[in-house]
Design a protein around this motif. Structure first.
Motif, PDB file in Angstrom:
ATOM      1  N   UNK A  41       0.850  -1.188   0.000  1.00 14.92           N
ATOM      2  CA  UNK A  41       0.000   0.000   0.000  1.00 14.92           C
ATOM      3  C   UNK A  41       0.883   1.234   0.000  1.00 14.92           C
ATOM      4  N   UNK A  42       0.407   2.300  -0.614  1.00 17.19           N
ATOM      5  CA  UNK A  42       1.150   3.562  -0.501  1.00 17.19           C
ATOM      6  C   UNK A  42       1.202   3.984   0.978  1.00 17.19           C
ATOM      7  N   UNK A  43       2.306   4.555   1.395  1.00 15.11           N
ATOM      8  CA  UNK A  43       2.483   4.915   2.799  1.00 15.11           C
ATOM      9  C   UNK A  43       1.363   5.830   3.303  1.00 15.11           C
ATOM     10  N   UNK A  44       0.946   6.800   2.476  1.00 10.77           N
ATOM     11  CA  UNK A  44      -0.115   7.724   2.917  1.00 10.77           C
ATOM     12  C   UNK A  44      -1.433   6.988   3.173  1.00 10.77           C
ATOM     13  N   UNK A  45      -1.723   5.941   2.367  1.00 12.20           N
ATOM     14  CA  UNK A  45      -2.947   5.162   2.562  1.00 12.20           C
ATOM     15  C   UNK A  45      -2.855   4.351   3.854  1.00 12.20           C
ATOM     16  N   UNK A  46      -1.714   3.716   4.079  1.00 11.63           N
ATOM     17  CA  UNK A  46      -1.518   2.947   5.312  1.00 11.63           C
ATOM     18  C   UNK A  46      -1.614   3.859   6.533  1.00 11.63           C
ATOM     19  N   UNK A  47      -1.030   5.039   6.440  1.00 11.84           N
ATOM     20  CA  UNK A  47      -1.110   5.995   7.554  1.00 11.84           C
ATOM     21  C   UNK A  47      -2.561   6.384   7.829  1.00 11.84           C
ATOM     22  N   UNK A  48      -3.330   6.615   6.783  1.00 14.29           N
ATOM     23  CA  UNK A  48      -4.739   6.990   6.947  1.00 14.29           C
ATOM     24  C   UNK A  48      -5.536   5.840   7.575  1.00 14.29           C
ATOM     25  N   UNK A  49      -5.242   4.623   7.160  1.00 11.00           N
ATOM     26  CA  UNK A  49      -5.930   3.449   7.731  1.00 11.00           C
ATOM     27  C   UNK A  49      -5.578   3.315   9.203  1.00 11.00           C
ATOM     28  N   UNK A  50      -4.313   3.476   9.536  1.00 11.29           N
ATOM     29  CA  UNK A  50      -3.873   3.372  10.942  1.00 11.29           C
ATOM     30  C   UNK A  50      -4.516   4.463  11.798  1.00 11.29           C
ATOM     31  N   UNK A  51      -4.638   5.663  11.236  1.00 10.99           N
ATOM     32  CA  UNK A  51      -5.289   6.753  11.963  1.00 10.99           C
ATOM     33  C   UNK A  51      -6.762   6.422  12.217  1.00 10.99           C
ATOM     34  N   UNK A  52      -7.440   5.909  11.186  1.00  8.90           N
ATOM     35  CA  UNK A  52      -8.845   5.528  11.336  1.00  8.90           C
ATOM     36  C   UNK A  52      -9.003   4.398  12.358  1.00  8.90           C
ATOM     37  N   UNK A  53      -8.097   3.444  12.328  1.00  5.73           N
ATOM     38  CA  UNK A  53      -8.155   2.326  13.274  1.00  5.73           C
ATOM     39  C   UNK A  53      -7.907   2.807  14.699  1.00  5.73           C
ATOM     40  N   UNK A  54      -6.943   3.710  14.836  1.00  7.43           N
ATOM     41  CA  UNK A  54      -6.634   4.256  16.159  1.00  7.43           C
ATOM     42  C   UNK A  54      -7.828   5.003  16.728  1.00  7.43           C
ATOM     43  N   UNK A  55      -8.531   5.740  15.889  1.00  6.09           N
ATOM     44  CA  UNK A  55      -9.721   6.492  16.323  1.00  6.09           C
ATOM     45  C   UNK A  55     -10.828   5.548  16.793  1.00  6.09           C
ATOM     46  N   UNK A  56     -10.851   4.348  16.231  1.00  7.62           N
ATOM     47  CA  UNK A  56     -11.865   3.347  16.604  1.00  7.62           C
ATOM     48  C   UNK A  56     -11.350   2.397  17.683  1.00  7.62           C
ATOM     49  N   UNK A  57     -10.095   2.545  18.061  1.00  4.60           N
ATOM     50  CA  UNK A  57      -9.445   1.701  19.059  1.00  4.60           C
ATOM     51  C   UNK A  57      -9.468   0.222  18.661  1.00  4.60           C
ATOM     52  N   UNK A  58      -9.140  -0.025  17.389  1.00  4.67           N
ATOM     53  CA  UNK A  58      -9.044  -1.394  16.871  1.00  4.67           C
ATOM     54  C   UNK A  58      -7.726  -1.540  16.120  1.00  4.67           C
TER      55      UNK A  58
END
Length: 88
Positions: free
Chosen positions: A54-71
């Motif tokens: 995955x492009x780094x920016x996409x992975x970062x966005x996914x990780x941010x979304x996951x962190x916000x959901x605490x998953x």
């Protein structure tokens, strides 16, 4: 089943049991017409490990979304993929 079912023998180990069932028909021991369908709801489906670039920016966005959901981010990816596949 009209005739008396044969008693299933005791086996000393799994290897002997496997050999027995490879050479004997289970219908002599069980009346399969009385079998009931069961489910195993707590079993986890078999998973397969894959590699996904995955492009780094996409992975970062996914990780941010996951962190916000605490998953965990990989769990979130699986949920999103599942939702997308089943929405079609």
């Amino acid at each position: 089943m009209n005739k008396q079912a044969k008693v299933i023998p005791e086996f000393a180990n799994e290897s002997l049991e496997r050999a027995y069932w490879e050479s004997h028909d289970s219908t002599a021991h069980l009346d399969w017409t009385k079998a009931k369908k069961v489910t195993f709801p707590n079993l986890k489906p078999t998973t397969k490990t894959i590699s996904l670039r995955l492009p780094q920016h996409l992975l970062d966005a996914i990780k941010t979304a996951a962190n916000a959901r605490d998953v965990p981010y990989q769990s979130l990816i699986k949920v999103w993929l599942q939702e997308k596949v089943h929405s079609h």
